[in-house]
Design an enzyme around this catalytic site. Structure first.
Site, PDB file in Angstrom:
ATOM      1  N   LYS A 177      27.296  47.125  24.366  1.00 16.59           N
ATOM      2  CA  LYS A 177      27.855  46.392  25.614  1.00 16.59           C
ATOM      3  C   LYS A 177      29.370  46.106  25.381  1.00 16.59           C
ATOM      4  O   LYS A 177      29.728  46.058  24.272  1.00 16.59           O
ATOM      5  CB  LYS A 177      26.949  45.272  25.986  1.00 16.59           C
ATOM      6  CG  LYS A 177      25.356  45.520  25.504  1.00 16.59           C
ATOM      7  CD  LYS A 177      24.811  46.668  26.247  1.00 16.59           C
ATOM      8  CE  LYS A 177      23.094  46.590  26.012  1.00 16.59           C
ATOM      9  NZ  LYS A 177      22.355  47.786  26.579  1.00 16.59           N
TER      10      LYS A 177
HETATM   11  C1  LIG Z   1      20.986  47.198  26.277  1.00 16.30           C
HETATM   12  C2  LIG Z   1      19.914  46.937  27.206  1.00 16.30           C
HETATM   13  C3  LIG Z   1      18.690  46.095  27.097  1.00 16.30           C
HETATM   14  C4  LIG Z   1      18.644  45.556  25.790  1.00 16.30           C
HETATM   15  O1  LIG Z   1      19.435  44.590  25.131  1.00 16.30           O
HETATM   16  P1  LIG Z   1      19.164  44.197  23.648  1.00 16.30           P
HETATM   17  O2  LIG Z   1      20.171  42.881  23.579  1.00 16.30           O
HETATM   18  O3  LIG Z   1      19.365  45.425  22.851  1.00 16.30           O
HETATM   19  O4  LIG Z   1      17.865  43.633  23.603  1.00 16.30           O
HETATM   20  C5  LIG Z   1      18.275  46.093  28.348  1.00 16.30           C
HETATM   21  N1  LIG Z   1      18.220  46.474  29.256  1.00 16.30           N
HETATM   22  C6  LIG Z   1      19.194  47.479  29.506  1.00 16.30           C
HETATM   23  C7  LIG Z   1      19.438  47.746  30.893  1.00 16.30           C
HETATM   24  C8  LIG Z   1      20.241  47.589  28.344  1.00 16.30           C
HETATM   25  O5  LIG Z   1      21.064  48.280  28.771  1.00 16.30           O
END
Ligand SMILES: *Cc1c(COP(=O)(O)O)cnc(C)c1O
Length: 377
Positions: A177
């Site tokens: 992210k």
């Molecule tokens: C990355 C992601 C998650 C999970 O996030 P984590 O912090 O890795 O648990 C959930 N939903 C979406 C749409 C994502 O892209």
């Protein structure tokens, strides 16, 4: 990450308080301010954020939660952690987000909430989703894992995702992210009661947090009022997050410039479908996808680009196609999932990083044009 993040982590370590302490509290305050939310509660990752958000929203075993299959698997999994049933509806192929036209047919007396995703940073049609939910007393949980800094038009001005639009929003700080702490998550809401409950649930249901016990002049003994979890964020992660938050406006401005440049370059390849930003939405452009023509082999295009030193990623997965979702007890289809499957099979994600130059982007466009010809099936 740079020197600022390094120094921030060192500051937390030297302070002697390394989890769920003052850095976490400061990160929560600064994050809430950045997204115009009343409350922000830090947790271990976005998956745990989604789990807790659904719990405080009152999702109980046997309830149905409408969502998309076309997302990282954590979205649907979080519903199953509550022993509830994900009801998958199809996406709008121009935004890759939940198509509100399917909500009516997917909704049953068992529906408790809508878990909508701002996929790859592109805001979903929250106005339509929230209107539908309000008319039926459903809770709207936003999977904003990818959407830090994305904006939507709300009450006639642009507002950040995470402000009170839906009922509760969950962010991820995974390295994929834009804002990263290594691992981490944040839950924003304007509901004071929910925020208080989130703080209990993330720390075993402990009535008095360690920070309060350590600061007290009198001996305090905690109690455990509900079944909670260990979903804490460490102060080391939070300190890094605070440094990252400082960089955020600059990072997003850079990504928006790069996305606009891709749009300009790639609109010269008429066979491609490009992501569409509505006038009511501004993406943070976490990822830039393109949809290939149906008669072109996705894998061959990716390999041809890799052979030329350009690394791409497959488009977003569909949970319902994975072995973990094989049984009809695992989910229910609330509509056909045709667009979701087509996007998975025909879209690819192009490189987009802050240091990318116009020359880099031109080269991606040129090689992609060549690859499209050689990968025809
Ligand atoms: C990355 C992601 C998650 C999970 O996030 P984590 O912090 O890795 O648990 C959930 N939903 C979406 C749409 C994502 O892209």
């Amino acid at each position: 990450m740079g020197v600022e993040e390094e120094q921030a982590a060192a500051r937390a370590i030297r302070s002697g308080w390394v989890t769920q302490g003052p850095e976490v509290a400061a990160f929560e305050r600064e994050f809430a301010a950045a997204v115009s939310s009343r409350y922000a509660c830090a947790v271990s990752n976005c998956t745990s954020a989604l789990h807790l958000a659904l719990l405080v929203a009152g999702v109980r075993p046997g309830d149905e939660v409408i969502t998309v299959s076309h997302s990282f698997i954590a979205t649907a999994n979080s519903i199953r952690y509550c022993s509830a049933i994900p009801v998958f509806v199809d996406i709008d192929p121009l935004t890759c987000n939940l198509d509100p036209a399917h909500l009516e047919r997917a909704c049953t007396p068992k529906t408790r909430a809508i878990l909508c995703v701002h996929q790859m940073g592109m805001p979903c049609d929250l106005a339509a989703i929230v209107k539908f939910a309000r008319e039926r007393s459903l809770t709207v949980v936003e999977d904003a894992a990818c959407a830090i800094g994305s904006e939507i038009a709300w009450e006639r001005r642009m507002q950040p995702i995470g402000a009170p639009h839906g009922d509760i929003a969950c962010f991820s700080f995974h390295p994929r992210k834009i804002l990263s702490t290594g691992e981490g998550g944040m839950i924003t809401t304007s509901n004071e009661e929910w925020d208080a409950k989130l703080r209990l649930l993330r720390q075993h249901g402990m009535s008095v947090p360690d920070s309060a016990r350590h600061a007290s002049e009198r001996v305090m003994i905690e109690s455990y009022s509900m079944l909670g979890y260990n979903y804490r964020m460490t102060d080391i992660h939070a300190a890094i997050g605070r440094a990252q938050l400082q960089r955020l406006p600059e990072l997003i401005a850079a990504r928006r410039r790069l996305a606009e440049n891709y749009r300009r370059i790639l609109s010269g390849i008429p066979q491609l479908t490009l992501p569409a930003e509505s006038t009511d939405a501004r993406s943070n452009w976490q990822s830039y996808w393109v949809r290939l023509p149906d008669d072109v082999d996705q894998g061959k295009v990716m390999q041809a680009l890799l052979d030329r030193g350009i690394s791409t990623r497959r488009a977003i997965m569909n949970a319902h196609r994975e072995p973990a979702y094989r049984s009809t007890n695992d989910y229910r289809a609330g509509s056909t999932l045709e667009q979701s499957e087509l996007m998975q099979d025909h879209a690819i994600i192009l490189p987009l990083f802050h240091e990318m130059t116009d020359e880099d982007q031109q080269r991606v466009g040129k090689e992609l044009r060549t690859a499209l010809v050689s990968a025809k099936v």
